[in-house]
Design an enzyme around this catalytic site. Structure first.
Site, PDB file in Angstrom:
ATOM      1  N   VAL A   1       0.842  -1.193   0.000  1.00  0.00           N
ATOM      2  CA  VAL A   1       0.000   0.000   0.000  1.00  0.00           C
ATOM      3  C   VAL A   1       0.882   1.249   0.000  1.00  0.00           C
ATOM      4  O   VAL A   1       0.421   2.347   0.314  1.00  0.00           O
ATOM      5  CB  VAL A   1      -0.963   0.030   1.215  1.00  0.00           C
ATOM      6  CG1 VAL A   1      -2.033  -1.040   1.069  1.00  0.00           C
ATOM      7  CG2 VAL A   1      -0.197  -0.126   2.535  1.00  0.00           C
TER       8      VAL A   1
ATOM      9  N   ARG B   1       4.058   2.432  -2.605  1.00  0.00           N
ATOM     10  CA  ARG B   1       4.121   2.933  -3.978  1.00  0.00           C
ATOM     11  C   ARG B   1       4.508   1.792  -4.912  1.00  0.00           C
ATOM     12  O   ARG B   1       5.289   0.902  -4.551  1.00  0.00           O
ATOM     13  CB  ARG B   1       5.141   4.070  -4.097  1.00  0.00           C
ATOM     14  CG  ARG B   1       4.669   5.394  -3.505  1.00  0.00           C
ATOM     15  CD  ARG B   1       3.501   5.973  -4.307  1.00  0.00           C
ATOM     16  NE  ARG B   1       3.047   7.259  -3.792  1.00  0.00           N
ATOM     17  CZ  ARG B   1       2.045   7.415  -2.936  1.00  0.00           C
ATOM     18  NH1 ARG B   1       1.420   6.329  -2.467  1.00  0.00           N
ATOM     19  NH2 ARG B   1       1.661   8.614  -2.548  1.00  0.00           N
TER      20      ARG B   1
ATOM     21  N   ASP C   1      -2.463  -2.379  -3.641  1.00  0.00           N
ATOM     22  CA  ASP C   1      -3.322  -1.219  -3.888  1.00  0.00           C
ATOM     23  C   ASP C   1      -2.608  -0.229  -4.792  1.00  0.00           C
ATOM     24  O   ASP C   1      -3.199   0.757  -5.219  1.00  0.00           O
ATOM     25  CB  ASP C   1      -3.703  -0.533  -2.572  1.00  0.00           C
ATOM     26  CG  ASP C   1      -4.701   0.589  -2.790  1.00  0.00           C
ATOM     27  OD1 ASP C   1      -5.752   0.335  -3.406  1.00  0.00           O
ATOM     28  OD2 ASP C   1      -4.423   1.734  -2.359  1.00  0.00           O
TER      29      ASP C   1
ATOM     30  N   GLU D   1       0.875   2.680 -13.259  1.00  0.00           N
ATOM     31  CA  GLU D   1      -0.496   3.051 -12.895  1.00  0.00           C
ATOM     32  C   GLU D   1      -1.017   4.076 -13.893  1.00  0.00           C
ATOM     33  O   GLU D   1      -0.286   5.002 -14.235  1.00  0.00           O
ATOM     34  CB  GLU D   1      -0.555   3.667 -11.494  1.00  0.00           C
ATOM     35  CG  GLU D   1      -0.465   2.664 -10.378  1.00  0.00           C
ATOM     36  CD  GLU D   1      -0.777   3.279  -9.018  1.00  0.00           C
ATOM     37  OE1 GLU D   1      -1.523   4.280  -8.966  1.00  0.00           O
ATOM     38  OE2 GLU D   1      -0.276   2.761  -8.011  1.00  0.00           O
TER      39      GLU D   1
ATOM     40  N   HIS E   1      -5.604   1.731  -6.159  1.00  0.00           N
ATOM     41  CA  HIS E   1      -5.057   2.859  -5.393  1.00  0.00           C
ATOM     42  C   HIS E   1      -6.170   3.617  -4.673  1.00  0.00           C
ATOM     43  O   HIS E   1      -6.257   4.857  -4.748  1.00  0.00           O
ATOM     44  CB  HIS E   1      -4.273   3.802  -6.324  1.00  0.00           C
ATOM     45  CG  HIS E   1      -3.182   4.556  -5.608  1.00  0.00           C
ATOM     46  ND1 HIS E   1      -1.993   4.888  -6.207  1.00  0.00           N
ATOM     47  CD2 HIS E   1      -3.100   5.037  -4.349  1.00  0.00           C
ATOM     48  CE1 HIS E   1      -1.228   5.546  -5.353  1.00  0.00           C
ATOM     49  NE2 HIS E   1      -1.885   5.646  -4.205  1.00  0.00           N
TER      50      HIS E   1
ATOM     51  N   SER F   1      -6.996   2.643  -1.209  1.00  0.00           N
ATOM     52  CA  SER F   1      -7.001   2.196   0.188  1.00  0.00           C
ATOM     53  C   SER F   1      -7.180   3.334   1.180  1.00  0.00           C
ATOM     54  O   SER F   1      -7.626   3.117   2.313  1.00  0.00           O
ATOM     55  CB  SER F   1      -5.717   1.432   0.508  1.00  0.00           C
ATOM     56  OG  SER F   1      -4.568   2.244   0.357  1.00  0.00           O
ATOM     57  N   ALA F   2      -6.855   4.565   0.809  1.00  0.00           N
ATOM     58  CA  ALA F   2      -7.014   5.697   1.726  1.00  0.00           C
ATOM     59  C   ALA F   2      -8.451   6.177   1.818  1.00  0.00           C
ATOM     60  O   ALA F   2      -8.814   6.913   2.738  1.00  0.00           O
ATOM     61  CB  ALA F   2      -6.116   6.854   1.301  1.00  0.00           C
TER      62      ALA F   2
END
Length: 239
Positions: free
Chosen positions: A150, A152, A176, A181, A200, A202-203
């Site tokens: 999670v 980079r 994630d 990307e 991407h 997860s936050a």
């Protein structure tokens, strides 16, 4: 770096949401829930889809957190609550909270990888973290263990991760973040064995913006009053 501009970030704001995402990914892998989810789509009631011995209990297992910052600390806190032994690597020092059994420095990464049942990467992207999770690292992990990223995408050598999964040296991985990307539809990472990929996110949480505004308001107050601001970025360090 050449201009006298004060930069702050949202350090620790993301910690709770990402840490819970890590826990969800870890259970998805260790309980093999993704296998049963696939059977659900196929409308199959298959109690033998996974061997009983492949469904882990996490209590007393070892979790390695690589990057014991705001996010890594929240991951460690939750893993400790599950009864796991938590070890960690951090760049700055050997200090850590009571719920982390041992904190090592970057030169101990491979040694710690050999002890871990689950490795979680929460490091930022810097020149030192780029490509740190490579074939040498994955070979250091015990057969059948798990890798969660999670941090980079560029911290992982993607081809080496795919090899570790397809050779079944790794029991599975959950990502994630990825390199590149967004991940192209024809990328081989999608087809790797025993992998879970989220885009991407997860936050993201229902409380994320609330914490954003708490930090923004407090930093505005501190700035106006000439006080030290929260979460000041070290531009030379990169975070």
């Amino acid at each position: 770096q050449q201009r006298p501009i004060l930069v702050t970030n949202m350090q620790r704001v993301y910690g709770p949401g990402i840490a819970e995402h890590v826990m969800a990914m870890m259970y998805m892998l260790t309980r093999k829930l993704y296998v049963y989810h696939d059977r659900q789509w196929e409308q199959q009631w298959d109690r033998k889809a996974v061997k009983r011995t492949d469904m882990w209990e996490l209590q007393d297992r070892t979790l390695l957190v690589v990057g014991l910052g705001g996010i890594g600390t929240e991951v460690a806190r939750r893993a400790d609550g599950l009864g796991m032994r938590v070890i960690a690597i951090r760049n700055s020092s050997r200090s850590g909270p009571d719920f982390v059994d041992y904190v090592g420095l970057p030169n101990e990464l491979l040694k710690f990888a050999a002890e871990a049942d689950v490795v979680v990467n929460t490091t930022p992207q810097t020149s030192k973290t780029k490509g740190m999770f490579d074939s040498r690292f994955f070979r250091s992990m015990k057969p059948g263990t798990y890798f969660i990223n999670v941090g980079r995408g560029k911290s992982v050598v993607t081809a080496d991760l795919i090899d570790a999964l397809n050779s079944e040296h790794l029991g599975g991985a959950a990502l994630d973040v990825a390199d590149p990307e967004p991940l192209p539809a024809d990328h081989p990472l999608w087809q790797a064995k025993n992998i879970i990929i989220t885009p991407h996110i997860s936050a993201s949480s229902d409380r994320q913006m609330q914490r954003y505004w708490l930090v923004v308001r407090e930093n505005l107050r501190r700035y106006v009053n000439g006080e030290r601001m929260l979460n000041v970025v070290n531009l030379k360090r990169g975070y």
